[in-house]
Design a protein around this motif. Structure first.
Motif, PDB file in Angstrom:
ATOM      1  N   CYS A 167       1.238  -2.860  -9.493  1.00 58.70           N
ATOM      2  CA  CYS A 167       0.895  -3.601  -8.275  1.00 58.70           C
ATOM      3  C   CYS A 167       1.947  -4.653  -8.005  1.00 58.70           C
ATOM      4  O   CYS A 167       2.816  -4.890  -8.739  1.00 58.70           O
ATOM      5  CB  CYS A 167      -0.481  -4.260  -8.410  1.00 58.70           C
TER       6      CYS A 167
ATOM      7  N   CYS B 227      -1.470   6.072 -17.329  1.00 60.31           N
ATOM      8  CA  CYS B 227      -0.369   5.802 -16.414  1.00 60.31           C
ATOM      9  C   CYS B 227      -0.925   5.511 -15.030  1.00 60.31           C
ATOM     10  O   CYS B 227      -1.846   6.186 -14.563  1.00 60.31           O
ATOM     11  CB  CYS B 227       0.556   7.008 -16.352  1.00 60.31           C
ATOM     12  N   SER B 228      -0.389   4.477 -14.374  1.00 58.75           N
ATOM     13  CA  SER B 228      -0.789   4.169 -13.008  1.00 58.75           C
ATOM     14  C   SER B 228       0.320   3.413 -12.304  1.00 58.75           C
ATOM     15  O   SER B 228       1.213   2.863 -12.944  1.00 58.75           O
ATOM     16  CB  SER B 228      -2.091   3.360 -12.986  1.00 58.75           C
ATOM     17  N   LYS B 229       0.261   3.406 -10.954  1.00 63.05           N
ATOM     18  CA  LYS B 229       1.268   2.694 -10.167  1.00 63.05           C
ATOM     19  C   LYS B 229       1.114   1.187 -10.391  1.00 63.05           C
ATOM     20  O   LYS B 229       0.008   0.681 -10.422  1.00 63.05           O
ATOM     21  CB  LYS B 229       1.092   3.014  -8.682  1.00 63.05           C
TER      22      LYS B 229
ATOM     23  N   GLU C 126       8.098   8.556 -13.357  1.00 56.11           N
ATOM     24  CA  GLU C 126       8.685   7.736 -12.298  1.00 56.11           C
ATOM     25  C   GLU C 126       8.451   6.247 -12.536  1.00 56.11           C
ATOM     26  O   GLU C 126       8.762   5.731 -13.590  1.00 56.11           O
ATOM     27  CB  GLU C 126       8.153   8.202 -10.941  1.00 56.11           C
ATOM     28  N   GLU C 127       7.887   5.544 -11.521  1.00 55.45           N
ATOM     29  CA  GLU C 127       7.717   4.088 -11.641  1.00 55.45           C
ATOM     30  C   GLU C 127       6.393   3.689 -12.280  1.00 55.45           C
ATOM     31  O   GLU C 127       6.112   2.504 -12.442  1.00 55.45           O
ATOM     32  CB  GLU C 127       7.850   3.414 -10.263  1.00 55.45           C
ATOM     33  N   GLN C 128       5.567   4.659 -12.656  1.00 59.99           N
ATOM     34  CA  GLN C 128       4.258   4.333 -13.220  1.00 59.99           C
ATOM     35  C   GLN C 128       4.398   3.607 -14.560  1.00 59.99           C
ATOM     36  O   GLN C 128       5.350   3.818 -15.299  1.00 59.99           O
ATOM     37  CB  GLN C 128       3.414   5.595 -13.407  1.00 59.99           C
TER      38      GLN C 128
ATOM     39  N   CYS D 211       0.410  -4.355 -14.201  1.00 59.59           N
ATOM     40  CA  CYS D 211      -0.757  -3.477 -14.160  1.00 59.59           C
ATOM     41  C   CYS D 211      -1.907  -4.210 -13.481  1.00 59.59           C
ATOM     42  O   CYS D 211      -2.087  -5.420 -13.668  1.00 59.59           O
ATOM     43  CB  CYS D 211      -1.183  -3.090 -15.575  1.00 59.59           C
TER      44      CYS D 211
ATOM     45  N   CYS E  71       5.309   7.384 -19.107  1.00 63.90           N
ATOM     46  CA  CYS E  71       4.751   7.590 -17.769  1.00 63.90           C
ATOM     47  C   CYS E  71       5.837   8.055 -16.801  1.00 63.90           C
ATOM     48  O   CYS E  71       6.985   7.638 -16.900  1.00 63.90           O
ATOM     49  CB  CYS E  71       4.129   6.289 -17.258  1.00 63.90           C
TER      50      CYS E  71
END
Length: 120
Positions: free
Chosen positions: A120, A116-118, A103-105, A82, A101
């Motif tokens: 890094c 939820c976030s993508k 998919e890949e989040q 994250c 979350c």
């Protein structure tokens, strides 16, 4: 005195029995994937229903319930990291673990909660 010797002997015997029967929790290659959920409030039963992940069925892990240990469905942990929280404060809990979350989040910390976030 001889009474003190008996008291010390009894104490040593009692302590050695206590140490001998205490379960040992180790981290080894038998641990199943995932993370034990955090307890939000209260305590579970003060009993040891499992000692390590191999004692649990399917994907369940041996997790602390606040007082003892029991088999629990783990949180899913997706690959990636994250980013550090930044920007406008967002004070809400939109997720508690990666499995919530899409998919890949990942479930990442915000300035004041989780969302939820993508990765890094």
């Amino acid at each position: 005195t001889s009474m003190d010797k008996y008291a010390v002997s009894a104490l040593v015997l009692a302590l050695s029995a206590f140490v001998q029967f205490q379960p040992v929790f180790t981290q080894d290659s038998l641990n199943k994937p995932g993370v034990c959920p955090r307890r939000k409030w209260g305590y579970g039963q003060c009993a040891e229903f499992c000692y390590d992940d191999s004692d649990c069925p399917n994907e369940e892990k041996c997790c602390s319930n606040g007082c003892g240990h029991e088999c629990t469905v783990p949180y899913k942990v997706k690959p990636g990291r994250c980013a550090l929280p930044q920007g406008t404060p967002m004070c809400a809990e939109y997720c508690y673990h990666d499995g919530q979350c899409p998919e890949e989040q990942k479930c990442c910390r915000t300035t004041c909660g989780h969302a939820c976030s993508k990765p890094c």
